[in-house]
Design a protein around this motif. Structure first.
Motif, PDB file in Angstrom:
ATOM      1  N   UNK A  49      22.358  38.453  31.892  1.00 46.58           N
ATOM      2  CA  UNK A  49      21.067  39.086  31.658  1.00 46.58           C
ATOM      3  C   UNK A  49      21.059  39.786  30.310  1.00 46.58           C
ATOM      4  N   UNK A  50      21.996  40.700  30.101  1.00 44.14           N
ATOM      5  CA  UNK A  50      22.169  41.332  28.801  1.00 44.14           C
ATOM      6  C   UNK A  50      23.580  41.064  28.304  1.00 44.14           C
ATOM      7  N   UNK A  51      23.772  41.154  26.987  1.00 44.35           N
ATOM      8  CA  UNK A  51      25.082  40.908  26.396  1.00 44.35           C
ATOM      9  C   UNK A  51      25.824  42.231  26.221  1.00 44.35           C
ATOM     10  N   UNK A  52      27.059  42.291  26.724  1.00 40.12           N
ATOM     11  CA  UNK A  52      27.855  43.516  26.672  1.00 40.12           C
ATOM     12  C   UNK A  52      29.208  43.195  26.047  1.00 40.12           C
ATOM     13  N   UNK A  53      29.637  43.961  25.046  1.00 37.73           N
ATOM     14  CA  UNK A  53      30.951  43.716  24.442  1.00 37.73           C
ATOM     15  C   UNK A  53      32.062  43.824  25.487  1.00 37.73           C
ATOM     16  N   UNK A  54      33.016  42.891  25.429  1.00 41.57           N
ATOM     17  CA  UNK A  54      34.148  42.922  26.356  1.00 41.57           C
ATOM     18  C   UNK A  54      35.370  42.331  25.656  1.00 41.57           C
ATOM     19  N   UNK A  55      36.345  43.180  25.389  1.00 36.69           N
ATOM     20  CA  UNK A  55      37.609  42.731  24.822  1.00 36.69           C
ATOM     21  C   UNK A  55      38.656  42.630  25.920  1.00 36.69           C
ATOM     22  N   UNK A  56      39.470  41.585  25.863  1.00 33.19           N
ATOM     23  CA  UNK A  56      40.448  41.304  26.911  1.00 33.19           C
ATOM     24  C   UNK A  56      41.866  41.333  26.355  1.00 33.19           C
ATOM     25  N   UNK A  57      42.785  41.857  27.160  1.00 28.89           N
ATOM     26  CA  UNK A  57      44.204  41.816  26.821  1.00 28.89           C
ATOM     27  C   UNK A  57      44.973  41.241  27.990  1.00 28.89           C
ATOM     28  N   UNK A  58      46.147  40.671  27.701  1.00 30.23           N
ATOM     29  CA  UNK A  58      46.975  40.074  28.757  1.00 30.23           C
ATOM     30  C   UNK A  58      47.367  41.160  29.760  1.00 30.23           C
ATOM     31  N   UNK A  59      47.223  40.833  31.051  1.00 33.22           N
ATOM     32  CA  UNK A  59      47.507  41.794  32.110  1.00 33.22           C
ATOM     33  C   UNK A  59      48.643  41.296  32.984  1.00 33.22           C
ATOM     34  N   UNK A  60      49.500  42.214  33.406  1.00 29.24           N
ATOM     35  CA  UNK A  60      50.613  41.853  34.296  1.00 29.24           C
ATOM     36  C   UNK A  60      50.439  42.465  35.681  1.00 29.24           C
ATOM     37  N   UNK A  61      49.374  43.263  35.846  1.00 28.51           N
ATOM     38  CA  UNK A  61      49.138  43.937  37.124  1.00 28.51           C
ATOM     39  C   UNK A  61      48.535  42.968  38.131  1.00 28.51           C
ATOM     40  N   UNK A  62      49.069  42.937  39.320  1.00 24.40           N
ATOM     41  CA  UNK A  62      48.555  42.081  40.391  1.00 24.40           C
ATOM     42  C   UNK A  62      47.710  42.930  41.334  1.00 24.40           C
ATOM     43  N   UNK A  63      46.443  42.562  41.486  1.00 26.16           N
ATOM     44  CA  UNK A  63      45.531  43.306  42.343  1.00 26.16           C
ATOM     45  C   UNK A  63      45.606  42.780  43.785  1.00 26.16           C
ATOM     46  N   UNK A  64      45.482  43.695  44.725  1.00 26.16           N
ATOM     47  CA  UNK A  64      45.506  43.311  46.142  1.00 26.16           C
ATOM     48  C   UNK A  64      44.203  42.624  46.528  1.00 26.16           C
ATOM     49  N   UNK A  65      44.303  41.605  47.357  1.00 29.62           N
ATOM     50  CA  UNK A  65      43.111  40.918  47.842  1.00 29.62           C
ATOM     51  C   UNK A  65      42.314  41.850  48.761  1.00 29.62           C
ATOM     52  N   UNK A  66      40.978  41.744  48.748  1.00 30.50           N
ATOM     53  CA  UNK A  66      40.167  42.614  49.595  1.00 30.50           C
ATOM     54  C   UNK A  66      40.313  42.264  51.073  1.00 30.50           C
ATOM     55  N   UNK A  67      40.146  43.245  51.918  1.00 25.63           N
ATOM     56  CA  UNK A  67      40.184  43.029  53.361  1.00 25.63           C
ATOM     57  C   UNK A  67      38.775  42.716  53.857  1.00 25.63           C
ATOM     58  N   UNK A  68      38.628  41.610  54.556  1.00 23.85           N
ATOM     59  CA  UNK A  68      37.330  41.212  55.114  1.00 23.85           C
ATOM     60  C   UNK A  68      37.537  40.883  56.594  1.00 23.85           C
ATOM     61  N   UNK A  69      37.682  41.907  57.436  1.00 19.90           N
ATOM     62  CA  UNK A  69      38.062  41.688  58.835  1.00 19.90           C
ATOM     63  C   UNK A  69      37.058  40.890  59.652  1.00 19.90           C
ATOM     64  N   UNK A  70      35.791  40.843  59.231  1.00 25.82           N
ATOM     65  CA  UNK A  70      34.783  40.114  60.006  1.00 25.82           C
ATOM     66  C   UNK A  70      34.757  38.617  59.711  1.00 25.82           C
ATOM     67  N   UNK A  71      35.418  38.197  58.624  1.00 23.64           N
ATOM     68  CA  UNK A  71      35.350  36.787  58.268  1.00 23.64           C
ATOM     69  C   UNK A  71      36.020  35.943  59.344  1.00 23.64           C
ATOM     70  N   UNK A  72      35.287  35.027  59.964  1.00 25.24           N
ATOM     71  CA  UNK A  72      35.844  34.235  61.073  1.00 25.24           C
ATOM     72  C   UNK A  72      36.906  33.248  60.614  1.00 25.24           C
ATOM     73  N   UNK A  73      37.871  33.027  61.461  1.00 25.19           N
ATOM     74  CA  UNK A  73      38.954  32.088  61.166  1.00 25.19           C
ATOM     75  C   UNK A  73      39.013  31.029  62.275  1.00 25.19           C
ATOM     76  N   UNK A  74      39.274  29.771  61.905  1.00 22.34           N
ATOM     77  CA  UNK A  74      39.381  28.716  62.930  1.00 22.34           C
ATOM     78  C   UNK A  74      40.608  28.931  63.799  1.00 22.34           C
ATOM     79  N   UNK A  75      40.623  28.317  64.993  1.00 24.92           N
ATOM     80  CA  UNK A  75      39.610  27.397  65.526  1.00 24.92           C
ATOM     81  C   UNK A  75      38.378  28.145  66.045  1.00 24.92           C
ATOM     82  N   UNK A  76      37.203  27.474  65.930  1.00 27.59           N
ATOM     83  CA  UNK A  76      35.950  28.090  66.343  1.00 27.59           C
ATOM     84  C   UNK A  76      35.515  27.546  67.709  1.00 27.59           C
ATOM     85  N   UNK A  77      34.987  28.408  68.562  1.00 27.30           N
ATOM     86  CA  UNK A  77      34.555  27.963  69.894  1.00 27.30           C
ATOM     87  C   UNK A  77      33.136  27.395  69.884  1.00 27.30           C
TER      88      UNK A  77
END
Length: 464
Positions: A105-133
């Motif tokens: 929508x709008x242009x925003x300056x963004x500079x990037x540097x190499x990162x070594x930090x590993x972020x934790x995946x988000x918890x989504x407890x409601x997301x259904x998992x197979x097998x489905x009934x």
């Protein structure tokens, strides 16, 4: 000799490209600065079979692994497109930094540097998992208006269930069939819950998204209504579908689209409007911008300036019929405000921002949305309607829009409707603290159980 020399030159070129691509592989992080908000962004770039791919993370919003659609790195120039977010990053690798611009929508300056930090995946407890009934089937259907093939997932309590079925219509932006956003998949959660409670659903990828064909970016809200109408037509051809009980569940813009289709199709049995709107687009966006800015702590002076600029923009769109004159007037207004807000930016950066804003304001979707008043269409809807809003919704003001929806339905003589404001819920129907969009990804809950229960109970109670 000529052939040998050419082969050697080609090998050298391929090696250089391979080396350059490997140089860009890895996780690159930076911070988007939007007024008082600082939003960390991470691009994870990979190389497989000499082809680059990438995913996007927004750690503070707990959104990880957002697929990037196009990754190009040539002559130290990096371009990454994210169609789902209607966003693009362009930058130049200089030593260990990529200096560039993130445009959404709008242009925003963004500079990037190499990162070594590993972020934790988000918890989504409601997301259904197979097998489905329950029964699921991948389906395709054609929008006869455009000729485009749309793809989706049909979910039924069982294969031959003669049950109510809801077509799910997503909100604004290029959405897949799960309406995936910030790691959440609300339509998947809704489909799972309804199937377990005896109700079927059809959810589909927006045109031009996922497995669906078509051009998303040239389409308006009305155009999207023909996609939903195509889904309705498809379901009426299925032998294992109860054609007397097909309805819609539309979220946000989907809550505008559902009444459009219902108003022109008497065989629509019901509409569930999740944060649907009842007021004209310009009024909705003025309220939305002010409410979000206020909740984020934006100073009153800035909010007032934003409001004045937006009002002027909308006034030009609403009242200037000649498109070239409209573009000229909008460009002048944008130029004045961008130069005022980006006094320290380079001239070429200012030009980029101006062009991006003008492109957004003059897009077919934006032009249509600003002018569209849903009230006249709602007054023509004769089927059963359930309108739900979250009390803390800052994108579609609950009381204002629910009141407008009620008035429109009553004006048309529809008496078979229910209006519900759900306490403590935001625009995504999550239990929340503030309702600001930056909070969506950090909330583990995808969709309020209370909202799910309300929807299922109403659909089943109102089956004729």
């Amino acid at each position: 000799m000529r052939k040998l020399f050419f082969s050697a030159l080609l090998a050298c070129t391929v090696f250089q490209i391979f080396y350059a691509q490997n140089n860009i592989v890895g996780s690159w992080s930076g911070v988007l600065k939007i007024q008082q908000v600082q939003l960390p962004i991470v691009f994870n770039i990979q190389l497989q079979d000499n082809k680059l791919s990438a995913t996007l993370d927004s750690p503070s919003q707990k959104a990880f692994g957002i697929k990037c659609d196009n990754v190009v790195f040539e002559n130290n120039q990096l371009i990454i497109s994210v169609n789902k977010l209607n966003a693009e990053y362009k930058g130049t690798l200089e030593n260990d930094t990529i200096k560039g611009t993130f445009t959404q929508g709008i242009a925003i300056p963004l500079n990037l540097t190499k990162s070594t930090t590993v972020q934790a995946e988000p918890q989504r407890p409601q997301e259904p998992k197979p097998p489905f009934p329950y029964y699921t089937e991948e389906v395709k259907f054609i929008n006869k208006t455009t000729g485009d093939t749309l793809a989706g997932t049909l979910t039924l309590p069982n294969k031959n269930a003669k049950c109510p079925i809801a077509i799910l219509i997503s909100g604004s932006g290029a959405q897949d069939r799960n309406e995936e956003l910030l790691g959440h998949k609300p339509f998947l959660v809704i489909a799972d819950y309804l199937a377990r409670n005896g109700i079927g659903t059809l959810r589909y990828d927006d045109r031009g998204v996922g497995e669906s064909k078509g051009n998303f970016h040239s389409a308006t809200t009305f155009d999207f209504s023909t996609d939903a109408e195509a889904a309705l037509g498809y379901l009426t051809t299925r032998k294992n579908i109860d054609v007397k009980h097909i309805g819609f569940i539309g979220h946000s813009e989907g809550g505008i689209i559902a009444p459009m289709v219902a108003a022109r199709n008497s065989n629509v049995a019901f509409c569930v409007l999740l944060a649907g709107t009842g007021i004209r687009g310009d009024k909705l966006m003025l309220r939305q911008t002010n409410d979000i800015s206020k909740a984020m702590g934006t100073p009153d002076s800035i909010r007032m300036s934003e409001d004045q600029t937006n009002r002027k923009s909308f006034d030009i769109i609403l009242n200037t019929k000649d498109i070239e004159k409209q573009k000229s007037e909008l460009a002048a207004l944008i130029r004045e405000n961008v130069q005022k807000m980006a006094q320290d930016a380079a001239p070429e950066e200012v030009e980029k921002r101006q062009a991006a804003i003008l492109k957004q304001l003059t897009s077919p979707w934006f032009q249509y949305f600003v002018k569209y008043d849903p009230a006249p269409t709602l007054s023509k809807v004769k089927c059963r309607v359930l309108a739900l809003n979250g009390e803390r919704d800052l994108q579609v003001s609950s009381k204002e829009n629910l009141t407008a929806i009620r008035k429109a339905l009553e004006a048309g003589g529809n008496k078979n409707f229910r209006i519900v404001e759900l306490p403590g819920l935001n625009h995504l129907f999550q239990e929340c603290q503030t309702g600001v969009p930056s909070e969506y990804g950090s909330i583990e809950q995808t969709f309020s159980p209370k909202a799910l229960e309300t929807i299922a109970k109403w659909i089943k109670e109102n089956k004729i």
